[in-house]
Motif scaffolding. Structure first.
Motif, PDB file in Angstrom:
ATOM      1  N   THR A  30      21.134  36.496  40.169  1.00 41.14           N
ATOM      2  CA  THR A  30      20.848  37.486  39.138  1.00 41.14           C
ATOM      3  C   THR A  30      21.909  37.391  38.054  1.00 41.14           C
ATOM      4  N   LYS A  31      21.521  37.774  36.871  1.00 41.33           N
ATOM      5  CA  LYS A  31      22.471  37.777  35.762  1.00 41.33           C
ATOM      6  C   LYS A  31      23.446  38.927  35.940  1.00 41.33           C
ATOM      7  N   LYS A  32      24.697  38.642  35.682  1.00 41.49           N
ATOM      8  CA  LYS A  32      25.718  39.669  35.754  1.00 41.49           C
ATOM      9  C   LYS A  32      25.656  40.487  34.475  1.00 41.49           C
ATOM     10  N   GLU A  33      25.550  41.795  34.632  1.00 44.26           N
ATOM     11  CA  GLU A  33      25.488  42.654  33.459  1.00 44.26           C
ATOM     12  C   GLU A  33      26.841  42.668  32.759  1.00 44.26           C
TER      13      GLU A  33
END
Length: 64
Positions: A14-17
């Motif tokens: 997942t993309k890191k916010e």
């Protein structure tokens, strides 16, 4: 962050916010800072700006 499905064994990343930015000095706000809402307005303060705001409030209280 990597998430692994325990049933299938497939992993996905997942993309890191991105970290929120301080509303005063525009630096990244980490876990030492403060992020929240004032009424409906989202605000974020880094550790340095947060401690300065608190110190100003303490000084104001002591002078009143």
């Amino acid at each position: 962050m990597t998430i692994i499905n325990l049933k299938t064994g497939k992993a996905r990343i997942t993309k890191k916010e991105p970290l929120p930015k301080c509303k005063l000095c525009n630096t990244d706000v980490d876990n030492k800072g403060l992020t929240g809402k004032v009424n409906e307005v989202s605000v974020s303060f880094c550790y340095m700006c947060m401690t300065d705001i608190i110190q100003m409030m303490v000084d104001k209280q002591n002078n009143a």
